[in-house]
Design a protein around this motif. Structure first.
Motif, PDB file in Angstrom:
ATOM      1  N   PRO A  35       3.082  -1.794  -0.352  1.00 25.48           N
ATOM      2  CA  PRO A  35       1.662  -1.638  -0.160  1.00 25.48           C
ATOM      3  C   PRO A  35       1.522   0.156  -0.088  1.00 25.48           C
ATOM      4  N   GLN A  36       2.489   0.715   0.823  1.00 25.15           N
ATOM      5  CA  GLN A  36       2.198   2.106   0.852  1.00 25.15           C
ATOM      6  C   GLN A  36       2.566   2.911  -0.167  1.00 25.15           C
ATOM      7  N   THR A  38       2.368   2.102  -3.579  1.00 26.60           N
ATOM      8  CA  THR A  38       1.271   1.833  -4.325  1.00 26.60           C
ATOM      9  C   THR A  38       0.104   2.590  -4.223  1.00 26.60           C
ATOM     10  N   GLY A  39      -0.248   2.783  -2.695  1.00 27.02           N
ATOM     11  CA  GLY A  39      -1.266   3.682  -2.511  1.00 27.02           C
ATOM     12  C   GLY A  39      -1.238   5.019  -2.528  1.00 27.02           C
ATOM     13  N   GLU A  40       0.198   5.621  -2.866  1.00 21.05           N
ATOM     14  CA  GLU A  40       0.460   7.012  -3.181  1.00 21.05           C
ATOM     15  C   GLU A  40       0.707   7.390  -4.585  1.00 21.05           C
ATOM     16  N   SER A  42       1.340   5.957  -8.728  1.00 20.96           N
ATOM     17  CA  SER A  42       1.140   5.382  -9.925  1.00 20.96           C
ATOM     18  C   SER A  42       2.364   4.692 -10.306  1.00 20.96           C
TER      19      SER A  42
END
Length: 217
Positions: A35-36, A38-40, A42
């Protein structure tokens, strides 16, 4: 280039995410941080392994499958991650107990024998050019046969367990070598400028000048 550090529940080992222009490189992968990531970013362009020990490679299969990116490490590391004895997953609980004096954290599933593989391996040194940055991967055996250090833009060093803040370099585990550390890793480390910022395999980043480079006798 942003450097994000995540400490795993497995011996508080550090996974690093290098992020630039929506792309990323993962150093020492752990699958729990998707999750971390994909939050940063692409996408991920490389997974780099500083050495073969299970607590630094446990997310390799999951993250390669998710992002479709190559795994890069030293030739020795590439051989040893294929073997659950050499990568320590076969006896991870005992390894963790030796390191911490305690069993693995409560709530984590038992560690099954784990193995993975590298897509690209090198001997000696390998240079990657990525998003305008230069990453020089250099073999630094001693802690383990497959250990490397990764120097980014000549200013930031990702040292794995070759160099930890306030600690001597551990060479006592199977495959460790006092001779290789003295002959290969130590001369490399001593040539680095004191202002080099070190991102170690455990604990927080520190400038090299703060650390007296030592090893176990």
């Amino acid at each position: 280039m942003r450097v994000l550090q995540f400490a795993t529940p497995l011996l508080a080992s550090n996974m690093y995410l290098l992020a630039e222009k929506g792309r990323g490189i993962i150093i020492d992968p752990y699958g729990g941080f998707i999750p971390q990531i994909t939050g940063e970013c692409s996408g991920i362009d490389y997974i780099l392994l500083t050495h073969e020990h299970y607590d630094h490679i446990s997310g390799t299969n999951a993250l390669r499958e998710r992002y479709g990116c190559p795994v890069v490490c030293s030739e020795a590391c590439g051989r040893r991650i294929r073997n659950s004895t050499h990568n320590f997953s076969r006896y991870y609980e005992a390894y963790a107990a030796i390191q911490t004096g305690q069993p693995p954290p409560a709530g984590l599933p038992p560690v099954a024998e784990y193995f993975t593989y590298a897509d690209e391996v090198f001997s000696g040194q390998r240079t990657l050019f990525w998003q305008g940055h230069e990453l020089v991967l250099t073999e630094t055996p001693g802690h383990s046969p497959g250990s490397i250090c990764i120097l980014a833009d000549e200013t930031r060093l990702f040292s794995g367990d070759t160099l930890l803040p306030g600690d001597v370099t551990v060479t006592r585990f199977p495959g460790g070598s006092v001779r290789q550390y003295k002959e290969i890793a130590l001369p490399y480390l001593k040539k680095l400028p004191g202002e080099t910022l070190v991102y170690p395999g455990h604990y927080k980043a520190f400038p090299l000048w703060e650390h007296k480079i030592e090893m176990e006798e």
